[in-house]
Write a protein that holds these residues in place. Structure first.
Motif, PDB file in Angstrom:
ATOM      1  N   ILE B  95       0.865  -1.184   0.000  1.00  0.00           N
ATOM      2  CA  ILE B  95       0.000   0.000   0.000  1.00  0.00           C
ATOM      3  C   ILE B  95       0.905   1.239   0.000  1.00  0.00           C
ATOM      4  CG2 ILE B  95      -1.700   1.329   1.317  1.00  0.00           C
ATOM      5  CD1 ILE B  95      -2.730  -1.386   2.407  1.00  0.00           C
ATOM      6  N   VAL B  96       0.677   2.115  -0.943  1.00  0.00           N
ATOM      7  CA  VAL B  96       1.522   3.313  -1.064  1.00  0.00           C
ATOM      8  C   VAL B  96       0.649   4.549  -0.866  1.00  0.00           C
ATOM      9  CG1 VAL B  96       3.114   4.607  -2.533  1.00  0.00           C
ATOM     10  CG2 VAL B  96       2.972   2.106  -2.753  1.00  0.00           C
ATOM     11  N   PHE B  97       0.903   5.291   0.198  1.00  0.00           N
ATOM     12  CA  PHE B  97       0.206   6.559   0.389  1.00  0.00           C
ATOM     13  C   PHE B  97       0.960   7.638  -0.372  1.00  0.00           C
ATOM     14  CE2 PHE B  97      -1.456   4.412   4.284  1.00  0.00           C
ATOM     15  CZ  PHE B  97      -2.788   4.445   3.895  1.00  0.00           C
ATOM     16  N   ASP B  98       0.275   8.199  -1.339  1.00  0.00           N
ATOM     17  CA  ASP B  98       0.902   9.184  -2.223  1.00  0.00           C
ATOM     18  C   ASP B  98       0.313  10.561  -1.927  1.00  0.00           C
ATOM     19  OD1 ASP B  98       1.931  10.717  -4.238  1.00  0.00           O
ATOM     20  OD2 ASP B  98       1.080   9.551  -5.892  1.00  0.00           O
ATOM     21  N   ASN B  99       1.060  11.353  -1.160  1.00  0.00           N
ATOM     22  CA  ASN B  99       0.604  12.722  -0.882  1.00  0.00           C
ATOM     23  C   ASN B  99       1.375  13.736  -1.720  1.00  0.00           C
ATOM     24  OD1 ASN B  99       3.079  12.834   0.364  1.00  0.00           O
ATOM     25  ND2 ASN B  99       2.284  12.913   2.449  1.00  0.00           N
ATOM     26  N   GLU B 100       2.100  13.222  -2.692  1.00  0.00           N
ATOM     27  CA  GLU B 100       2.818  14.060  -3.662  1.00  0.00           C
ATOM     28  C   GLU B 100       3.831  14.990  -3.005  1.00  0.00           C
ATOM     29  OE1 GLU B 100      -0.037  15.930  -6.250  1.00  0.00           O
ATOM     30  OE2 GLU B 100      -0.847  14.006  -6.932  1.00  0.00           O
ATOM     31  N   SER B 101       4.272  14.585  -1.816  1.00  0.00           N
ATOM     32  CA  SER B 101       5.253  15.450  -1.143  1.00  0.00           C
ATOM     33  C   SER B 101       6.069  14.667  -0.130  1.00  0.00           C
ATOM     34  CB  SER B 101       4.557  16.616  -0.438  1.00  0.00           C
ATOM     35  OG  SER B 101       3.913  16.160   0.734  1.00  0.00           O
ATOM     36  N   LEU B 102       7.185  15.291   0.240  1.00  0.00           N
ATOM     37  CA  LEU B 102       7.993  14.766   1.343  1.00  0.00           C
ATOM     38  C   LEU B 102       7.549  15.513   2.588  1.00  0.00           C
ATOM     39  CD1 LEU B 102      11.317  14.705  -0.679  1.00  0.00           C
ATOM     40  CD2 LEU B 102      10.165  12.686   0.217  1.00  0.00           C
ATOM     41  N   LEU B 103       6.428  15.088   3.125  1.00  0.00           N
ATOM     42  CA  LEU B 103       5.743  15.824   4.185  1.00  0.00           C
ATOM     43  C   LEU B 103       6.598  15.982   5.437  1.00  0.00           C
ATOM     44  CD1 LEU B 103       2.936  17.030   5.020  1.00  0.00           C
ATOM     45  CD2 LEU B 103       2.472  14.795   6.048  1.00  0.00           C
ATOM     46  N   SER B 104       7.262  14.903   5.814  1.00  0.00           N
ATOM     47  CA  SER B 104       7.981  14.914   7.099  1.00  0.00           C
ATOM     48  C   SER B 104       9.155  15.876   7.113  1.00  0.00           C
ATOM     49  CB  SER B 104       8.487  13.513   7.428  1.00  0.00           C
ATOM     50  OG  SER B 104       7.446  12.580   7.305  1.00  0.00           O
ATOM     51  N   VAL B 105       9.630  16.258   5.948  1.00  0.00           N
ATOM     52  CA  VAL B 105      10.802  17.146   5.909  1.00  0.00           C
ATOM     53  C   VAL B 105      10.454  18.496   5.292  1.00  0.00           C
ATOM     54  CG1 VAL B 105      12.552  15.343   5.959  1.00  0.00           C
ATOM     55  CG2 VAL B 105      11.579  16.028   3.775  1.00  0.00           C
TER      56      VAL B 105
END
Lengths: 173, 190
Positions: B95-105
């Motif tokens: 399962i790949v959650f794709d939020n189109e960003s490197l959210l954590s950084v």
């Protein structure tokens, strides 16, 4: 191709004898027989990689699930896997047995291999990875067993350098 | 669609599986729903969660394995998709959650924000059952289907680039690592 099939067989049988049942590998000339032997062995799971760093994850998963594994790679593959080794195997205290073909060391004729050969040992040392060299056929079995034991007891990566003396049958010019 | 809602939707289905997550929001949100010994949060080694899952799946083919990945992590190990496809462990759900960003950084956009299609990449890599969903209802149905399927699957879930207020987890990664290994031991040895 003067890769030693008989010595490859000794190395392969040593891995099997050490309980390894999953081998990750990315081909290079010196590893061809070893990889074929793993492929031909119905009791061995051979994972052909796209890049060596994957082997760190596969070995970690295998260890967490109770299976012994090893990774076959060229020294440049080891260099390519360094981040996974540090932030996967070392951070998570996972045994990771690496058999690294020691390209670019004494006797190397392929000029494109010569740069990486300067750094194999130095990078292993910089990472405090304990390593040994497999040079003579009669030392292989014991050294593979000892490396496996150390890797499992220390929960750390351990390197075995596959030397030209062991893997390559053509006389040095 | 929010990742936390997706995780909540599948949380009960994860009870008896070996679950490997990436670091950051995915780990923190799953942890916030309730940690279980069979959850392993790969807090570093970015990109290798799917490889860890493959190692588990090959070592214990009778165990169901779920890898919960992210777009940034998958993009760091696209070759891993070809390795997964090559061995196609029937007991692995990706399962790949794709939020189109490197959210954590800091939320920097990844290549999926400009059109890279991870399910398409997975299919082209050889993972036959790979698809994208962007609504909670379709995610829940697709995840349930994938988790019940005997075969390698890849489900890309388009989610909002929002995460938890804190990434703190009261669980040292080594404690998690040893607990997880113990949870994976065959029951007669446990």
């Amino acid at each position: 191709m003067p890769v030693s099939e008989s010595n490859s067989k000794i190395v392969y049988e040593a891995l099997v004898g050490a309980g390894v049942r999953i081998c990750s590998a990315l081909p290079e000339t010196w590893l061809v027989h070893l990889i074929r032997m793993a492929d031909d062995d119905p009791d061995m799971i051979l994972v052909r990689l796209a890049k060596e760093e994957e082997a760190v994850g596969i070995s970690a998963g295998a260890h967490l699930a109770g299976a012994r594994s090893a990774a076959l790679m060229q020294n440049h593959g080891f260099l390519a896997a360094v981040n996974g080794i540090v932030s996967g195997a070392m951070l998570y205290r996972v045994p990771f047995l690496m058999l690294i073909s020691d390209r670019g060391h004494m006797g190397e004729r392929d000029h494109w291999q010569t740069e990486g050969g300067k750094y194999t040992r130095r990078v292993l040392d910089a990472l405090s990875i304990q390593w040994d060299e497999l040079r003579a056929p009669d030392e292989v079995e014991l050294k593979v067993r000892k490396a496996t034991t150390l890797s499992l007891s220390s929960l750390s990566p351990v390197g075995l350098l596959l030397s030209r003396d062991l893997m390559w049958e053509e006389p040095v010019p | 669609m929010k990742r936390i809602d997706c995780l909540e939707a599948i949380y009960e289905d994860l009870a008896d599986r070996a679950v490997v997550t990436i670091m950051g929001a995915v780990a923190a949100e799953l942890y916030s729903l309730g940690h279980r010994p069979n959850f392993f949060y790969l807090e570093h080694a970015m990109g290798l969660a799917s490889s860890v899952g493959l190692g588990i799946a090959l070592a214990q083919p009778e165990r169901q394995v779920v890898v919960i990945d992210g777009d940034g992590s998958v993009l760091m190990n696209l070759g891993g998709l070809t390795t997964l496809a090559r061995y196609a462990p029937a007991n692995l759900t990706h399962i790949v959650f794709d939020n189109e960003s490197l959210l954590s950084v800091g939320g920097f956009p990844t290549a999926t924000s400009t059109g890279s299609d991870l399910a398409g990449v997975a299919r082209a890599a050889g993972i036959q059952r790979a698809r994208t969903v962007d609504r909670l209802e379709t995610f829940t149905a697709a995840a349930s289907e994938d988790l019940g399927t005997d075969g390698l699957t890849c489900l890309v879930a388009k989610v909002e680039a929002v995460g938890p207020a804190s990434f703190h987890m009261d669980l040292h990664l080594l404690e998690n690592r040893f607990e997880f290994a113990r949870a994976l031991r065959p029951s007669e040895e446990a």
